[in-house]
Design a protein around this motif. Sequence first.
Motif, mmCIF file in Angstrom:
data_model
loop_
_atom_site.group_PDB
_atom_site.id
_atom_site.type_symbol
_atom_site.label_atom_id
_atom_site.label_comp_id
_atom_site.label_asym_id
_atom_site.label_seq_id
_atom_site.Cartn_x
_atom_site.Cartn_y
_atom_site.Cartn_z
ATOM 1 N N LEU A 106 5.134 -2.782 9.703
ATOM 2 C CA LEU A 106 4.344 -3.259 8.564
ATOM 3 C C LEU A 106 4.907 -2.633 7.298
ATOM 4 O O LEU A 106 5.297 -1.473 7.300
ATOM 5 N N PHE A 107 4.947 -3.409 6.222
ATOM 6 C CA PHE A 107 5.460 -2.867 4.964
ATOM 7 C C PHE A 107 4.434 -1.887 4.384
ATOM 8 O O PHE A 107 3.324 -2.292 4.032
ATOM 9 N N PRO A 108 4.784 -0.616 4.281
ATOM 10 C CA PRO A 108 3.770 0.387 3.949
ATOM 11 C C PRO A 108 3.248 0.263 2.532
ATOM 12 O O PRO A 108 2.147 0.702 2.237
ATOM 13 N N ASN A 109 4.061 -0.325 1.641
ATOM 14 C CA ASN A 109 3.641 -0.388 0.235
ATOM 15 C C ASN A 109 2.909 -1.687 -0.098
ATOM 16 O O ASN A 109 2.565 -1.908 -1.243
ATOM 17 N N LEU A 110 2.695 -2.526 0.892
ATOM 18 C CA LEU A 110 1.949 -3.762 0.663
ATOM 19 C C LEU A 110 0.647 -3.693 1.453
ATOM 20 O O LEU A 110 0.631 -3.184 2.571
ATOM 21 N N ASP A 114 -1.027 -8.845 1.517
ATOM 22 C CA ASP A 114 0.372 -9.103 1.154
ATOM 23 C C ASP A 114 1.290 -9.053 2.370
ATOM 24 O O ASP A 114 2.296 -9.755 2.422
ATOM 25 N N TYR A 150 -4.159 -0.557 2.889
ATOM 26 C CA TYR A 150 -2.743 -0.416 3.214
ATOM 27 C C TYR A 150 -2.592 -0.049 4.687
ATOM 28 O O TYR A 150 -3.507 0.535 5.278
ATOM 29 N N GLY A 152 -1.243 2.285 6.207
ATOM 30 C CA GLY A 152 -1.509 3.683 6.508
ATOM 31 C C GLY A 152 -2.990 4.004 6.648
ATOM 32 O O GLY A 152 -3.354 5.049 7.180
#
Lengths: 381, 544
Positions: A106-110, A114, A150, A152
């Motif tokens: 998973l894209f951590p900053n999205l 998103d 997010y 995280g």
Amino acid sequence: MVEPSFALAQIELDISMTSKSPYLRIERVSKAFGDFQALKDISLDVQAGEFVCFLGPSGCGKTTLLRAIAGLDIHNVGTIIQNGIDISALPPSQRDFGIVFQSYALFPNLNVVDNVGYGLVGGKMSRTQIKARIAELLAMVGLVAQGSKYPGQLSGGQQQRVALARALAMSPGLLLLDEPLSALDARVRQHLRGELKQLQRRLAVTAIMVTHDQEEALAIADRIVVMNEGRIEQIGTPIDIYRHPTAAFVADFVGQMNFVPVDCESEGRVRLGEAILDVNGESPMAGAAATLCIRPEDIQIRGVVVGQGNSVAAVIERVEFLGSFCRAELRLVCGRRLHADFSINAMRDLSLAPGQDLHIALPADRIRLFPVPVSAASHHG
Amino acid sequence: MRCCLLLLGLYLTVTLVLPLYTLLAKSLQNKDGHFVGFANFARYFADPAMLQSFANTVHVSAIGTIITLLLAFLYAYALTRTCMAGRGFFRAVALIPLLAPSLLPGLALVYLFGNQGIFKSLLFGHEIYGPIGIVMGEVFFAFPHALIILVTALSVADGRLYEAAESLRARPARIFLTVTLPGCRYGLVSASLVIFTLIFTDFGVPKVIGGSYNVLATDVYRQVIGQFNFQMGAVVGLLLLLPAVLSFAADRIMQRKQVALLSARAVPLQPKPRPLTDRVFFCLAAAVAGFLLLVLGMALFGSLVKLWPYNLSLTLKWYDFARAGTDGWGPYFNSLRMAALVAAIGTAIIFGGAYLVEKSRGAGRLRAILHLLAMIPLAVPGIVLGLSYIFFFNAPDNPLNFIYGTMTVLVVNTICHFYTVSHLTAITALKQVDAEFESVAASLKVPLYRTFWRVTVPVCLPAILDISVYLFVNAMTTVSAVVFLYSAETKLMSINAINTDDAGNTAAACAMGMTIVATSAALKGLHSLILRRVERRTQAWRKR
Ligand SMILES: Nc1ncnc2c1ncn2[C@@H]1O[C@H](COP(=O)(O)OP(=O)(O)O)[C@@H](O)[C@H]1O
Ligand SMILES: [Mg+2]
């Protein structure tokens, strides 16, 4: 090991097998990393809407095969045909699949929205359509309230659902799952595998899942592909694989199995110590050494009379309490040892305890013979 | 994708491989460009003056390495293994020399120990101009580099080993010899290799304070700029590569012997207060930090007094570069412009390149070669790189000849000079990003550049900032490579400082050096501010 129920899977498989040309056809695929041969001559058909599991020990090439289907690591030899099109040489971006990795990636900053909408943005859909689609996907995996979080901030199980929603966003014809549940703890894993199966059924998407957990494969798959050292050992329904392993490796890897060396007396008869046992099905030539396989739960103790066919005398050496049943280690007169599973009821009724003598029966239709002394048998003693 | 990889390969070939090849070729040619084999080398080793400077270089490098290593080890030990007061302060002070051009300690030492220096009597009649000055300056210059390595080496320690040793009643000295030293052996060796190479090839310090004591780096400069003897310059340049080659070999041998010191179950060592030891190390650290601050403070003071040592009243006149007749502020803005360009373009090329090397699919051999090329600049001293650039870009038949003498060649050269450390920083950061992002993007039919922009860059932002600041500060302070490449229009502040000192105006040179320090420090400050803001903005997803 609790015997899984797979009656449902059996029925449904019969339906899917009737369709003619397969959705995915893998023909004689091989793949080498330098000198190392990771896949050796793999051939396999997957029907539309089927749920197939690649099962095998770690390092046997399951991920490599999955990545070859996805085009992430293109194979050296052979063809892969999806939906009638030869996709062997296509890059992943031109193939039709969604993928879920063990790490989820998973894209951590999205945030969740998103991440799920990552593949939708920049396509033909309008903003409102994308929004609606994301909402639909989040509802599908039960994460409606978590959209702005997010990765995280989510639990492992929630992350897994986000990854699944993202993979399904473009409605791919093929869903690839590489050990999607193995990073979760046992309870969540059991729960999610049920959900995964339901979802796949509902969307009628063809799914291929890699796992090294045989219980998971038995529970979820329409068909299981058992792999070992880059080869396919057996393809079959869960019940097939469990009941009729065609290779010693499969017998050993799936479920619990006793391996006992025997000598073939004649067609359909083997000698185990003093006892002569009848065996259904194929058996090696008379006089040859063979390995007898029987599952612990197939060994009978209730109502066995002395002198009855296929019975042997044994003494209980040890009993291990495993919750819903007990596993006993039995020593036969000839000195061989067998594991046998007994229900708690049987334990109580027959007041079984270490040191006790008893007669057990090895039903002829539950015995399988493999011609050679099985190396895998070594770790069953 | 493959196209981008090839482009990167082309870039590295033109800016690194071909210039170095030209240097090598030059050393084997005579003045007319004919191949003469090793004749130039034979001439070099037959010339006693040349051999003398080779011996000089080895001499000061060896002494400088020993002193730096000893001081840096004690300092690192004090920072990591004791509970002395003010560890944060000491750590910060020790890194100050990184912000200064290497000529600055040379200038400060002139003020401290020169003919009119305050501490001249401490030298007992010896001259500061020569080996003593060079060694002192190099210790200042190389100290932080050694310290960073040794702090890292000493930070990695298994507390259980110490507890075991203590429970076996080993005395502190025995524990030190049997646990501490073996634990950081690798760090000690690599620190000594790194600082030996740094000192061996440094140009700024010996240029300013070497006097008539010649070393290889100043020899190259003299041969090329003074006597236009390019062939001999190339020979000396190749000799300057020696320590890097030796380091590489030594590193290989060490790495084979290196075993993992930390098992997964290791417990980090927590230093316990030991009043006496802590106090002793505090005094030691204070002395070293005092020396560093004294050198820097002296440079600052020297740039602020009217006429050292006769009139000590304060003035800002040396900072009025326009009036001092030293090209005004032009060189400063040239330096700023170059540093900004190097930081911007360099970060883009190096991070983008590292991304391609680390994350693209297929083309395995090409990627391995590119990674290897990216490692070369670490082994090439600035002075050698600068020399190679003259040979390559100044050749009349080179179609790229037109960039010679422009800002472009300075920028390209400086990016190449500091490529390796930046590349490794980028690779380390990229390795921590999930390897499957690109696969996911491909399965979602999202083009790679979008994932790069939307995910990889934001996730790696701290490393990207680190790289750009590293490039900026080094571009501000560097002398050795660009000293061959500047023209009248592109003169840089650091070079201007050297020329101004050559002309006898030490105070103005100090002022220029301090301006560079202030600029680097300001940028570092800005960096930590931005970093804090980035962290605040991204903590939503960084924090678990
Ligand atoms: N990129 C690679 N390079 C070399 N060997 C690989 C690579 N990927 C996988 N292998 C090897 O191929 C074999 C099969 O790997 P894999 O498919 O990941 O196994 P698994 O069944 O556990 O998923 C392993 O022995 C692994 O070491
Ligand atoms: Mg795998």
